[in-house]
Design a protein around this motif. Sequence first.
Motif, PDB file in Angstrom:
ATOM      1  N   ASP A 158       0.834  -1.197   0.000  1.00  0.00           N
ATOM      2  CA  ASP A 158       0.000   0.000   0.000  1.00  0.00           C
ATOM      3  C   ASP A 158       0.866   1.244   0.000  1.00  0.00           C
ATOM      4  O   ASP A 158       1.841   1.334   0.744  1.00  0.00           O
ATOM      5  N   GLY A 173      -6.222   8.255   4.823  1.00  0.00           N
ATOM      6  CA  GLY A 173      -6.902   6.980   4.659  1.00  0.00           C
ATOM      7  C   GLY A 173      -6.901   6.452   3.235  1.00  0.00           C
ATOM      8  O   GLY A 173      -7.106   5.264   3.013  1.00  0.00           O
ATOM      9  N   ARG A 216      -3.172   0.352  -3.489  1.00  0.00           N
ATOM     10  CA  ARG A 216      -2.646  -0.993  -3.230  1.00  0.00           C
ATOM     11  C   ARG A 216      -2.121  -1.532  -4.558  1.00  0.00           C
ATOM     12  O   ARG A 216      -2.870  -1.711  -5.506  1.00  0.00           O
ATOM     13  N   THR A 237      -7.881   2.235  -2.387  1.00  0.00           N
ATOM     14  CA  THR A 237      -8.646   1.827  -1.223  1.00  0.00           C
ATOM     15  C   THR A 237      -8.733   2.988  -0.238  1.00  0.00           C
ATOM     16  O   THR A 237      -7.907   3.892  -0.251  1.00  0.00           O
ATOM     17  N   VAL A 268      -9.254   3.531   3.977  1.00  0.00           N
ATOM     18  CA  VAL A 268      -9.391   2.954   5.309  1.00  0.00           C
ATOM     19  C   VAL A 268     -10.178   3.941   6.141  1.00  0.00           C
ATOM     20  O   VAL A 268      -9.810   5.110   6.256  1.00  0.00           O
ATOM     21  N   ARG A 327     -12.712  -0.214  12.231  1.00  0.00           N
ATOM     22  CA  ARG A 327     -11.852   0.103  11.083  1.00  0.00           C
ATOM     23  C   ARG A 327     -12.151  -0.869   9.936  1.00  0.00           C
ATOM     24  O   ARG A 327     -12.248  -2.069  10.136  1.00  0.00           O
ATOM     25  N   ARG A 328     -12.280  -0.302   8.729  1.00  0.00           N
ATOM     26  CA  ARG A 328     -12.523  -1.156   7.558  1.00  0.00           C
ATOM     27  C   ARG A 328     -11.896  -0.534   6.320  1.00  0.00           C
ATOM     28  O   ARG A 328     -11.705   0.668   6.241  1.00  0.00           O
ATOM     29  N   ARG A 329     -11.568  -1.386   5.363  1.00  0.00           N
ATOM     30  CA  ARG A 329     -10.961  -0.956   4.099  1.00  0.00           C
ATOM     31  C   ARG A 329     -12.032  -1.069   3.013  1.00  0.00           C
ATOM     32  O   ARG A 329     -12.630  -2.118   2.826  1.00  0.00           O
ATOM     33  N   SER A 343      -9.612   9.430  13.684  1.00  0.00           N
ATOM     34  CA  SER A 343      -9.444   8.176  12.958  1.00  0.00           C
ATOM     35  C   SER A 343      -7.997   7.907  12.577  1.00  0.00           C
ATOM     36  O   SER A 343      -7.575   6.762  12.521  1.00  0.00           O
ATOM     37  N   ARG A 344      -7.224   8.967  12.326  1.00  0.00           N
ATOM     38  CA  ARG A 344      -5.830   8.772  11.932  1.00  0.00           C
ATOM     39  C   ARG A 344      -5.003   9.944  12.424  1.00  0.00           C
ATOM     40  O   ARG A 344      -5.366  11.095  12.230  1.00  0.00           O
TER      41      ARG A 344
END
Length: 182
Positions: free
Chosen positions: A19, A27, A31, A40, A42, A49-51, A171-172
């Motif tokens: 990635d 996010g 990839r 993608t 995130v 958390r989901r991709r 979130s990040r």
Amino acid sequence: MHLTDIAIKALKVENGQRDFADDAIPGLALRVGKRAKTFTLVMGAGANRRRIKIGRYPDLKLAAARSKAKALIGEQQGKRDQSTVVFQTAFDRFIELHLKTKNKPSSAAETERLIRRHLVPTLGKLRLEAITKREVAEVIDGLISTPAECAHAFTAARTFFRFCEKRGYLSRSPMVGLDAPT
């Protein structure tokens, strides 16, 4: 990584997949596998958390992927409770829950001093999710003339934002991808 259409065309991996995070949209990542390149996103933190697959390159260009990512992020923020955490509120919790319980008193006092002196004046009233990597980097870069203070402020900021990320306040972390000052 600063993704561009030219840089994306040149990206290759020998085996497996890798990635490459986009600096522009938190996010968003590309990839890269042996046969395909996929955008993608995130989203979420912790167990939530989901991709999300946005689309394949070259069918979906970088600008379109960024637009889709912004739309998805906007949808999630629209669903989210509007009472988001402000830097100062998170900092108060950080002092209470992290500094006072996990550090020696002298270390806690120094970390608190660094954040109060360098980050609170600039970022104190901002929502955590609104704080960008650039804003944090400007604060840290402003201390480059005092190398020790700069390095300690960087470490204190990274610790604080990691705490916020683990607590789900953001979130990040905006510190992701920032190198320690030398």
